[in-house]
Each structure stands twice: as C-alpha cells, then as structure tokens.
Design a protein around this motif. Structure first.
Motif, PDB file in Angstrom:
ATOM      1  N   SER A 141       0.835  -1.211   0.000  1.00  0.00           N
ATOM      2  CA  SER A 141       0.000   0.000   0.000  1.00  0.00           C
ATOM      3  C   SER A 141       0.865   1.255   0.000  1.00  0.00           C
ATOM      4  N   ASN A 142       2.079   1.164   0.560  1.00  0.00           N
ATOM      5  CA  ASN A 142       3.004   2.296   0.508  1.00  0.00           C
ATOM      6  C   ASN A 142       3.439   2.576  -0.927  1.00  0.00           C
ATOM      7  N   ASP A 143       3.715   1.499  -1.678  1.00  0.00           N
ATOM      8  CA  ASP A 143       4.050   1.664  -3.098  1.00  0.00           C
ATOM      9  C   ASP A 143       2.883   2.299  -3.845  1.00  0.00           C
ATOM     10  N   GLN A 144       1.675   1.890  -3.476  1.00  0.00           N
ATOM     11  CA  GLN A 144       0.491   2.460  -4.123  1.00  0.00           C
ATOM     12  C   GLN A 144       0.398   3.956  -3.869  1.00  0.00           C
ATOM     13  N   ALA A 145       0.613   4.370  -2.619  1.00  0.00           N
ATOM     14  CA  ALA A 145       0.552   5.792  -2.272  1.00  0.00           C
ATOM     15  C   ALA A 145       1.605   6.585  -3.041  1.00  0.00           C
ATOM     16  N   GLU A 146       2.816   6.046  -3.120  1.00  0.00           N
ATOM     17  CA  GLU A 146       3.899   6.715  -3.860  1.00  0.00           C
ATOM     18  C   GLU A 146       3.542   6.855  -5.338  1.00  0.00           C
ATOM     19  N   THR A 147       2.971   5.794  -5.898  1.00  0.00           N
ATOM     20  CA  THR A 147       2.617   5.800  -7.324  1.00  0.00           C
ATOM     21  C   THR A 147       1.548   6.843  -7.620  1.00  0.00           C
ATOM     22  N   VAL A 148       0.516   6.886  -6.784  1.00  0.00           N
ATOM     23  CA  VAL A 148      -0.568   7.849  -6.997  1.00  0.00           C
ATOM     24  C   VAL A 148      -0.035   9.279  -6.897  1.00  0.00           C
ATOM     25  N   LEU A 149       0.781   9.542  -5.890  1.00  0.00           N
ATOM     26  CA  LEU A 149       1.328  10.889  -5.716  1.00  0.00           C
ATOM     27  C   LEU A 149       2.252  11.256  -6.880  1.00  0.00           C
ATOM     28  N   MET A 150       3.054  10.308  -7.327  1.00  0.00           N
ATOM     29  CA  MET A 150       3.953  10.547  -8.453  1.00  0.00           C
ATOM     30  C   MET A 150       3.156  10.898  -9.714  1.00  0.00           C
ATOM     31  N   ARG A 151       2.047  10.218  -9.913  1.00  0.00           N
ATOM     32  CA  ARG A 151       1.231  10.471 -11.107  1.00  0.00           C
ATOM     33  C   ARG A 151       0.475  11.786 -11.004  1.00  0.00           C
ATOM     34  N   ILE A 152       0.094  12.178  -9.793  1.00  0.00           N
ATOM     35  CA  ILE A 152      -0.508  13.501  -9.607  1.00  0.00           C
ATOM     36  C   ILE A 152       0.489  14.578 -10.024  1.00  0.00           C
ATOM     37  N   LEU A 153       1.733  14.410  -9.608  1.00  0.00           N
ATOM     38  CA  LEU A 153       2.775  15.389  -9.934  1.00  0.00           C
ATOM     39  C   LEU A 153       3.044  15.458 -11.435  1.00  0.00           C
ATOM     40  N   ARG A 154       2.798  14.344 -12.120  1.00  0.00           N
ATOM     41  CA  ARG A 154       3.038  14.302 -13.562  1.00  0.00           C
ATOM     42  C   ARG A 154       1.808  14.700 -14.378  1.00  0.00           C
ATOM     43  N   GLY A 155       0.720  15.080 -13.692  1.00  0.00           N
ATOM     44  CA  GLY A 155      -0.477  15.511 -14.395  1.00  0.00           C
ATOM     45  C   GLY A 155      -1.255  14.377 -15.014  1.00  0.00           C
ATOM     46  N   SER A 156      -1.260  13.223 -14.357  1.00  0.00           N
ATOM     47  CA  SER A 156      -1.936  12.055 -14.904  1.00  0.00           C
ATOM     48  C   SER A 156      -3.442  12.254 -14.976  1.00  0.00           C
ATOM     49  N   GLY A 157      -4.067  11.496 -15.881  1.00  0.00           N
ATOM     50  CA  GLY A 157      -5.514  11.466 -15.970  1.00  0.00           C
ATOM     51  C   GLY A 157      -6.111  10.496 -14.974  1.00  0.00           C
ATOM     52  N   VAL A 158      -7.413  10.261 -15.097  1.00  0.00           N
ATOM     53  CA  VAL A 158      -8.123   9.416 -14.136  1.00  0.00           C
ATOM     54  C   VAL A 158      -7.549   8.006 -14.077  1.00  0.00           C
ATOM     55  N   GLN A 159      -7.286   7.405 -15.243  1.00  0.00           N
ATOM     56  CA  GLN A 159      -6.771   6.043 -15.242  1.00  0.00           C
ATOM     57  C   GLN A 159      -5.431   5.953 -14.533  1.00  0.00           C
ATOM     58  N   GLY A 160      -4.577   6.951 -14.724  1.00  0.00           N
ATOM     59  CA  GLY A 160      -3.278   6.953 -14.065  1.00  0.00           C
ATOM     60  C   GLY A 160      -3.401   7.047 -12.561  1.00  0.00           C
ATOM     61  N   LEU A 161      -4.417   7.784 -12.077  1.00  0.00           N
ATOM     62  CA  LEU A 161      -4.607   7.930 -10.637  1.00  0.00           C
ATOM     63  C   LEU A 161      -5.099   6.641  -9.994  1.00  0.00           C
ATOM     64  N   VAL A 242     -10.823   5.453  -7.715  1.00  0.00           N
ATOM     65  CA  VAL A 242     -10.579   5.710  -9.132  1.00  0.00           C
ATOM     66  C   VAL A 242     -10.833   4.461  -9.963  1.00  0.00           C
ATOM     67  N   HIS A 243     -10.437   3.285  -9.446  1.00  0.00           N
ATOM     68  CA  HIS A 243     -10.667   2.033 -10.179  1.00  0.00           C
ATOM     69  C   HIS A 243     -12.158   1.822 -10.425  1.00  0.00           C
ATOM     70  N   ALA A 244     -12.984   2.164  -9.424  1.00  0.00           N
ATOM     71  CA  ALA A 244     -14.430   2.010  -9.584  1.00  0.00           C
ATOM     72  C   ALA A 244     -14.940   2.943 -10.677  1.00  0.00           C
ATOM     73  N   TYR A 245     -14.444   4.182 -10.696  1.00  0.00           N
ATOM     74  CA  TYR A 245     -14.845   5.136 -11.728  1.00  0.00           C
ATOM     75  C   TYR A 245     -14.299   4.733 -13.096  1.00  0.00           C
ATOM     76  N   ALA A 246     -13.074   4.189 -13.107  1.00  0.00           N
ATOM     77  CA  ALA A 246     -12.416   3.842 -14.370  1.00  0.00           C
ATOM     78  C   ALA A 246     -13.187   2.782 -15.148  1.00  0.00           C
ATOM     79  N   SER A 247     -13.900   1.908 -14.429  1.00  0.00           N
ATOM     80  CA  SER A 247     -14.671   0.882 -15.132  1.00  0.00           C
ATOM     81  C   SER A 247     -15.802   1.519 -15.948  1.00  0.00           C
ATOM     82  N   ARG A 289      -6.878   7.843 -24.283  1.00  0.00           N
ATOM     83  CA  ARG A 289      -6.191   7.199 -23.166  1.00  0.00           C
ATOM     84  C   ARG A 289      -6.501   5.707 -23.135  1.00  0.00           C
ATOM     85  N   SER A 290      -7.772   5.381 -23.350  1.00  0.00           N
ATOM     86  CA  SER A 290      -8.176   3.984 -23.349  1.00  0.00           C
ATOM     87  C   SER A 290      -7.543   3.230 -24.522  1.00  0.00           C
TER      88      SER A 290
END
Length: 341
Positions: A141-161, A242-247, A289-290
């Motif tokens: 879950s720590n890796d997950q938090a890092e990944t989400v924050l990293m993608r926010i910083l990179r301007g990711s879209g919904v799927q990336g989040l 986000v995964h729920a919305y992404a579907s 994106r899809s």
C-alpha cells in the motif's frame, strides 16, 4: 518454520488473494529481490500453499548488476532462502535467476523503466517456459501511495490515478498479481520480525536521483508530519475509488470507439475523421487514453494538457503529432491514423 500468528494481516491478504486467482495449480512465480516486501511475500505464500493446490513455487531473482558485489550478495541470499522455504511447504520450490547487462538499462531517460520492463519480460519468459499462469510481485500500500502521488505530480488522468492494479495481464495466458497491495510496509516488518525472518536492504532505495525515492524519502514524510498523518492511507484509498470510476470510463470509451474505429491496417489504428470531428474533446481525450492502454503504447510522458490539445486538433485535416515511444497521430481528408512510425 511455520508462522507464529495465523491472524497476521500479511498471511490473511495472501490467503484471500490466492483464493481469488484461477489456474494457480500449475504453479506461481514470485519475484524476490531479497528486500523486506518480497521476502515477506514469498514466505507467507509458501506457508499457504500445498502441492495438491499449487504444484510449485518458482522464486525468480533479477540481478541488475548495478551495485556490483552487493547485487551478487543479494543473489546468494535469495538462493539460500529457498532452502528455508522448503521447510514450510510440501510444494516444489524452484530457484531461477538472471543477470542483466547494465549497459542495456542505461539506455534512454529512465533506468527504472528499463529495469522494470526487463524484469517483466523475463518473468513472462519463465511463465511460458514453465507453463505457469501467475507471476506475483510484492507491491504494498506504501508503493500504491507513492505511485498515486507521483502520477498527480506528472499531471496524470483518471486512469493513471488508479495507480497499481491488484491484477493485470502480463502476457497471453499469464496474470500479474500483487497480493500485498493492501498491506503496509509496517505490517510486513511486523510479520518478518515476529517470525525471525531476515532480509536485505537495497541501498539504491536511498538514492534521490529516482523520483519515487524522492517522494518516499522527502515529500511523503513532509506531507505526513505537516499536513496529514494518514496521507499514505488516503492516497492508497484514492486509487480504489478511481478504479471504480475507471470501469465506467472504460465502457464509455468502448462505445465511442465503436463509432470511430474503421478496419485497422496492420499495427495502425484507423479512425473516421468526420466522426472524430463530431465528438467533444473531453470524450476524445478519454477514448485516446483507453486506446493507448489497449494497444500498450507508452503514455507516461503525455500530460493532461497534451491529451487535451491532441483531442482538440486530431479531427483537423493535415494535423500530425509525434509522441513518446514512436507513436504518430496523423489526420488526412478521410481518416485519422494512429500507430508506430
């Protein structure tokens, strides 16, 4: 040695994850670096399986050859740990290793990305060769938090989040699973210490030349101490929402694609330009994106503003743009063609 606590969150997560996976009987490959997360995963997994349900456990270690003797020591450590795993399961435990060429990993801008691709390519090859349907890695879950924050910083879209997926396809017939994605590193440390299991620390995790390490070592501690003590849990939880919305987003993208896509030409995706020009930019951005995800085209270097710009212009006759990974989008009188150059 059997685990001392059957109620450990690590054991329970591994048990539940195993129960959710189909076709594990032929065996499971586990990527083991020698670090705390992968050592905890492979031990918990060995404690859960029996040969009548999972015939073999393949411990796969990648020597990145980036730290010389330290990498070699990790390899020896993981090889020796296999003997201890055989004490907690009657399933066959195999060991496989590969030593990568450092020159291959230093090509391009991202050593981390090259190393990850090399690992997954090798895992896929082992799975096909061994006729195994699953590869497990020890993301937490720590890796997950890092990944989400990293993608926010990179301007990711919904799927990336959405961050790291608990399961995804690795190659045809082979799944990639993350049984510990809902466990924290602290829970893994508790499991290891409680069972007197040793692991190796990777000094490269302290190198701030990698963005992920900067986030882990500097940004997350700052956010935790100054703004929100539960920031890691919140970021990891965000990925679930986000995964729920992404579907829903995926279904909408599929409907848009049915209206736009014409028969493809080899590796090129062909769209009807007139139909493209009728679709609102936000829907086109979502569809693109899809589409890139479906075709396994790289998206890491494409920011939200660039997706928006492409969507606004791709219906214009004569529009052309070249993207990371050699992907080109080219519009002409009747069609929009997307694919490798």
């Amino acid at each position: 040695m059997k685990p001392r606590s059957a109620n450990s969150p690590v054991l329970l997560e591994v048990k539940n994850f195993l129960a959710s996976c189909k076709n594990v009987g032929a065996g499971i490959i586990v990527g083991v670096s020698g670090g705390s997360d992968s050592v905890g995963l492979v031990h918990a997994l060995a404690c859960q399986i029996k040969k009548d349900s999972v015939s073999k456990l393949i411990v796969a270690h990648v020597n990145h050859a980036s730290r010389g003797a330290e990498n070699d020591a990790d390899e020896v450590f993981v090889r020796h740990s296999v003997e201890k795993l055989r004490e907690v399961t009657d399933a066959l435990v195999e060991y496989k290793t590969i030593k990568l060429n450092p020159d291959d990993l230093n090509v391009g801008a991202s050593w981390e990305k090259n190393a990850r691709q090399a690992r997954y390519k090798w895992f896929s090859e082992i799975a096909i060769e061994s006729k195994v349907n699953w590869v497990f890695t020890a993301h937490t879950s720590n890796d997950q938090a890092e990944t989400v924050l990293m993608r926010i910083l990179r301007g990711s879209g919904v799927q990336g989040l959405g961050g790291i997926k608990p399961k995804r396809s690795l190659t045809k017939g082979v799944g990639l699973g993350r049984p510990l994605l809902f466990c924290s590193k602290e829970q893994i440390f508790d499991y290891l210490r409680g069972n007197n299991i040793v692991w190796h620390e990777d000094p490269s995790n302290q190198q701030t030349r990698f963005l992920r390490n900067k986030i882990r070592l500097h940004l997350l501690p700052l956010l935790k101490s100054e703004y929100q003590p539960a920031i890691e849990r919140i970021l990891a939880g965000l990925s679930g929402h986000v995964h729920a919305y992404a579907s829903l987003e995926k279904r909408l993208a599929r409907k848009i694609g049915l209206k736009l896509e014409k028969p493809r030409v080899l590796d090129q995706v062909v769209l009807d330009r007139a139909a493209v020009s009728m679709v609102p930019a936000w829907k086109l951005s979502l569809f693109l994106r899809s589409l890139f995800a479906r075709e396994s085209w790289p998206t890491d270097a494409i920011h939200h503003s660039q997706w928006k710009k492409i969507a606004q212009n791709m219906g214009v006759d004569g529009y052309e743009v070249h993207l990371a990974g050699g992907i080109r989008i080219q519009s002409n009188r009747y069609t929009v063609v997307l694919g490798p150059t």
